[in-house]
Scaffold this motif. Structure first.
Motif, PDB file in Angstrom:
ATOM      1  N   GLY A  41       0.810  -1.211   0.000  1.00 50.97           N
ATOM      2  CA  GLY A  41       0.000   0.000   0.000  1.00 50.97           C
ATOM      3  C   GLY A  41       0.843   1.260   0.000  1.00 50.97           C
ATOM      4  N   ALA A  42       1.946   1.241   0.755  1.00 48.73           N
ATOM      5  CA  ALA A  42       2.828   2.415   0.817  1.00 48.73           C
ATOM      6  C   ALA A  42       3.507   2.665  -0.526  1.00 48.73           C
ATOM      7  CB  ALA A  42       3.868   2.222   1.914  1.00 48.73           C
ATOM      8  N   LEU A  43       3.929   1.584  -1.206  1.00 46.62           N
ATOM      9  CA  LEU A  43       4.534   1.739  -2.537  1.00 46.62           C
ATOM     10  C   LEU A  43       3.504   2.255  -3.538  1.00 46.62           C
ATOM     11  CD1 LEU A  43       6.766  -1.456  -2.920  1.00 46.62           C
ATOM     12  CD2 LEU A  43       7.500   0.868  -2.371  1.00 46.62           C
ATOM     13  N   PHE A  44       2.294   1.751  -3.415  1.00 51.08           N
ATOM     14  CA  PHE A  44       1.215   2.188  -4.293  1.00 51.08           C
ATOM     15  C   PHE A  44       0.968   3.691  -4.127  1.00 51.08           C
ATOM     16  CE2 PHE A  44      -3.224   2.807  -5.500  1.00 51.08           C
ATOM     17  CZ  PHE A  44      -3.287   2.120  -6.698  1.00 51.08           C
ATOM     18  N   GLU A  45       0.984   4.163  -2.887  1.00 47.06           N
ATOM     19  CA  GLU A  45       0.775   5.587  -2.605  1.00 47.06           C
ATOM     20  C   GLU A  45       1.897   6.431  -3.196  1.00 47.06           C
ATOM     21  OE1 GLU A  45       0.293   6.088   1.557  1.00 47.06           O
ATOM     22  OE2 GLU A  45      -1.594   4.957   1.664  1.00 47.06           O
ATOM     23  N   LEU A  46       3.135   5.940  -3.106  1.00 52.27           N
ATOM     24  CA  LEU A  46       4.261   6.677  -3.692  1.00 52.27           C
ATOM     25  C   LEU A  46       4.099   6.776  -5.202  1.00 52.27           C
ATOM     26  CD1 LEU A  46       7.053   8.014  -3.676  1.00 52.27           C
ATOM     27  CD2 LEU A  46       8.069   5.715  -3.717  1.00 52.27           C
ATOM     28  N   LEU A  47       3.743   5.683  -5.839  1.00 55.18           N
ATOM     29  CA  LEU A  47       3.541   5.696  -7.288  1.00 55.18           C
ATOM     30  C   LEU A  47       2.440   6.678  -7.667  1.00 55.18           C
ATOM     31  CD1 LEU A  47       4.046   4.573 -10.133  1.00 55.18           C
ATOM     32  CD2 LEU A  47       2.440   2.726  -9.594  1.00 55.18           C
ATOM     33  N   GLU A  48       1.349   6.674  -6.922  1.00 57.03           N
ATOM     34  CA  GLU A  48       0.245   7.593  -7.193  1.00 57.03           C
ATOM     35  C   GLU A  48       0.704   9.045  -7.040  1.00 57.03           C
ATOM     36  OE1 GLU A  48      -3.283   6.747  -7.973  1.00 57.03           O
ATOM     37  OE2 GLU A  48      -1.930   5.163  -8.672  1.00 57.03           O
ATOM     38  N   LEU A  49       1.516   9.292  -6.016  1.00 55.66           N
ATOM     39  CA  LEU A  49       2.006  10.651  -5.766  1.00 55.66           C
ATOM     40  C   LEU A  49       2.895  11.128  -6.905  1.00 55.66           C
ATOM     41  CD1 LEU A  49       2.207  12.998  -3.716  1.00 55.66           C
ATOM     42  CD2 LEU A  49       4.205  11.848  -2.736  1.00 55.66           C
ATOM     43  N   ILE A  50       3.789  10.262  -7.369  1.00 62.05           N
ATOM     44  CA  ILE A  50       4.692  10.622  -8.462  1.00 62.05           C
ATOM     45  C   ILE A  50       3.902  10.915  -9.731  1.00 62.05           C
ATOM     46  CG2 ILE A  50       6.524   9.790  -9.979  1.00 62.05           C
ATOM     47  CD1 ILE A  50       7.604   8.166  -7.614  1.00 62.05           C
ATOM     48  N   CYS A  51       2.934  10.063 -10.031  1.00 56.24           N
ATOM     49  CA  CYS A  51       2.188  10.187 -11.284  1.00 56.24           C
ATOM     50  C   CYS A  51       1.156  11.301 -11.252  1.00 56.24           C
ATOM     51  CB  CYS A  51       1.502   8.855 -11.607  1.00 56.24           C
ATOM     52  SG  CYS A  51       2.650   7.509 -11.975  1.00 56.24           S
ATOM     53  N   ALA A  52       0.662  11.628 -10.066  1.00 55.76           N
ATOM     54  CA  ALA A  52      -0.376  12.655  -9.954  1.00 55.76           C
ATOM     55  C   ALA A  52       0.191  14.068 -10.053  1.00 55.76           C
ATOM     56  CB  ALA A  52      -1.142  12.495  -8.636  1.00 55.76           C
ATOM     57  N   ASN A  53       1.438  14.229  -9.647  1.00 56.41           N
ATOM     58  CA  ASN A  53       2.055  15.557  -9.668  1.00 56.41           C
ATOM     59  C   ASN A  53       2.595  15.891 -11.053  1.00 56.41           C
ATOM     60  OD1 ASN A  53       1.565  16.040  -6.957  1.00 56.41           O
ATOM     61  ND2 ASN A  53       3.537  15.190  -6.304  1.00 56.41           N
ATOM     62  N   ASP A  54       2.767  17.186 -11.292  1.00 61.74           N
ATOM     63  CA  ASP A  54       3.416  17.630 -12.517  1.00 61.74           C
ATOM     64  C   ASP A  54       4.820  17.028 -12.587  1.00 61.74           C
ATOM     65  OD1 ASP A  54       3.606  19.700 -14.848  1.00 61.74           O
ATOM     66  OD2 ASP A  54       5.409  20.036 -13.621  1.00 61.74           O
ATOM     67  N   LEU A  55       5.195  16.508 -13.741  1.00 58.75           N
ATOM     68  CA  LEU A  55       6.467  15.801 -13.867  1.00 58.75           C
ATOM     69  C   LEU A  55       7.654  16.684 -13.523  1.00 58.75           C
ATOM     70  CD1 LEU A  55       8.026  13.269 -14.617  1.00 58.75           C
ATOM     71  CD2 LEU A  55       7.947  14.000 -17.019  1.00 58.75           C
ATOM     72  N   MET A  56       7.650  17.909 -13.994  1.00 54.30           N
ATOM     73  CA  MET A  56       8.781  18.803 -13.716  1.00 54.30           C
ATOM     74  C   MET A  56       8.870  19.130 -12.229  1.00 54.30           C
ATOM     75  SD  MET A  56       8.943  21.412 -16.967  1.00 54.30           S
ATOM     76  CE  MET A  56      10.444  22.139 -16.315  1.00 54.30           C
TER      77      MET A  56
END
Length: 251
Positions: A41-56
């Motif tokens: 679940g914690a890894l899933f949240e990190l992935l969601e955070l990375i993908c949800a934010n602006d890439l730059m």
């Protein structure tokens, strides 16, 4: 071990390749049985955070987190040997380990870059991969504790790695919490300026030693050989983005 490839990608510099493989990475995390539901679940949240934010914005945050100071360096030997000469031999030994296993890396890639090391371990048998993580578990715990101190979601990667290595993540991090809380931050502008000044002084001293060693020895006196400064050997990481951990499509 597929989950090691996933964590390798999560710890690497964020790119469109990573965000584009979001669905595939999500499925790999969900299907992993090497880590507990809590860690998944914690890894899933990190992935969601990375993908949800602006890439730059994500890239800027990543650089500020892992690229300033040495306490969160993603180079293993930075924490083990620092600037000592032992670091060179450790690099050679790790390269030999990769070559013996038929694992090829680029000429500009540093072998102790953690995402690269994880990619290597993902190609090995499970017991060898777990042993490889156990060998550096004390460093994984230290990085996890420091990231937790900064309330970073990236701590989830190191907690998951600790669990795969056979350690209890919560206890391993808790044992270091007091030590980490007492550490001075090394990512402030003042701290970075101080490090730069110290390295500049060391370089000038090394250069002066080199010039002195080239002068003729005085009659009747043997010239002492000065130690080769580590600065002559390029072990400095040329930017975390320069070391891709692998293709997302291979996960």
């Amino acid at each position: 071990m597929q989950i090691l490839k996933v964590i390798s990608l999560l710890l690497d510099y964020p790119t469109e390749m990573l965000t584009g493989g979001r669905d595939e990475l999500e499925q790999a995390i969900i299907q992993s049985r090497e880590i507990s539901p809590k860690q998944r679940g914690a890894l899933f949240e990190l992935l969601e955070l990375i993908c949800a934010n602006d890439l730059m914005d994500g890239q800027e945050h990543y650089g500020a987190l892992f690229g300033r100071g040495r306490s969160l360096s993603l180079l293993l030997f930075e924490h083990v040997h620092g600037e000592s000469r032992d670091r060179g031999q450790a690099m050679v030994d790790m390269m030999a380990q990769y070559e013996a296993a038929g694992f090829a890396i680029g000429v500009k890639e540093l072998p102790d870059y953690i995402p690269l090391y994880l990619e290597f371990l993902s190609t090995r048998e499970e017991i060898e991969a777990r042993e490889g993580l156990a060998d550096v578990s004390h460093l994984l715990a230290l990085l996890a504790a420091r990231l937790e101190e900064r309330e970073s979601a990236y701590a989830s990667c190191f907690r998951a790695l600790l669990q795969i290595a056979g350690a209890e993540p919560h206890q391993a991090v808790a044992d270091l919490r007091a030590q980490v809380a007492a550490e001075p931050r090394d990512d402030s502008l003042e701290a970075l300026d101080k490090i730069w000044e110290e390295e500049a002084v060391d370089f000038l001293q090394a250069e002066q030693q080199d010039r002195c060693s080239s002068l003729p020895s005085a009659p009747g006196k043997a010239r002492e050989e000065s130690a080769v400064p580590l600065h002559w050997v390029d072990f400095q990481h040329e930017g975390l983005a320069a070391v891709p951990a692998g293709e997302v499509g291979n996960v």
